[in-house]
Design an enzyme around this catalytic site. Sequence first.
Site: not given
Length: 380
Positions: A109, A123, A130, A134, A137, A241, A359
């Site tokens: 995406e 983006c 991935c 995290c 996420c 973060h 995000c």
Amino acid sequence: MATLDLSARPADKGLSNLAGLTRGELAALMGETFGLDAKKARMRASQLWRWIYHYGQTDFSAMTDISKDMRAGLSEKFVVARPEVTERLVSVDGTRKYLIRLGPGTEVECVFIPDVGRAGALCVSSQVGCTLACTFCHTGTQKLVRNLTAAEIVNQVMAVKDDLEEWPSGGEGRRLSNIVFMGMGEPLYNLDNVSQAIDVISDNEGISLSRRRITVSTSGVVPQMHRLGEETSAMLAISLHATNDKLRDELVPINRKYNIAELMDACRNYPGASNARRITFEYVMLKGVNDTDAEARELVKLLKGVPAKINLIPFNPWPGAPYECSSWERIEGFADILSRAGYASPIRTPRGRDIFAACGQLKSESVKKRASEARKERTA
């Protein structure tokens, strides 16, 4: 919106796709295919480059400064194909999310966000899935399938330029002005292809996006950061973060390999970093986790000596998420401490939440939706 399948169509015809290739790759193909010497191959590649990347042309017959015989030869051997956009969603705020099929069972995406940067930001993804996991996420809950090629990264940009009707490139009133590598994947685990894609995207005779308007975000792959700056001159963003290793180990597990001290050293030594080219630190606001005044003050101390700005990101929820977003009052209090210390600290307005384009949300809903449809078909 008309689409072409980047993988299936050229393969079905036995033709190679020229879209997404570098100048060197185009020149090599012209030389090998038509027996051209190096000079003529570079000239032919330069002509194709303008048609493909400046004009967005996909039809060889329309490339009028190339001879008819050569155009016929090109059409026998090659295509200029776009990837298939299998889903296109538009948010109430104008954000557009595209699900792009790169091959059987392989999709990524990308998201276009209007009114960000100079005009609008795209983006893009650098990997399918991935590896970083995290905990805040949703993308990180999906296993890594593979790295994207440079051509697959570039073709995300080209497919969106088609949808925005942004050809020829570089025109007045362009809507797409910025590229951010903040989609699916860790860009620095695919740096060769990311670097090559940036070369194509930034070429001033093609898509022509300034390298100062291209940002690469990393969760902290420290050994590759200096190389990123040297090879691409891209702007750097750090997915931070947390201000201490204990918490960052939990939120961003790569911190166990490259801790905050190592990360900050790499930031201080990032090529080209200056007050004119500040590093962006992304900080997702998690209720009761990392949002206290004390942590804001620790963040100020941590960034001392680094030309920095801080993006505060309200947490974007997803089904089963273990966190909640900090209250708006708490986020503003956190931002005020940073601002009084002299740091630009904009609060990123959530965009595209209604289509799961914000995000940390990429691909989750499309995967879930297809799984649900598959179950229904099996039941039927």
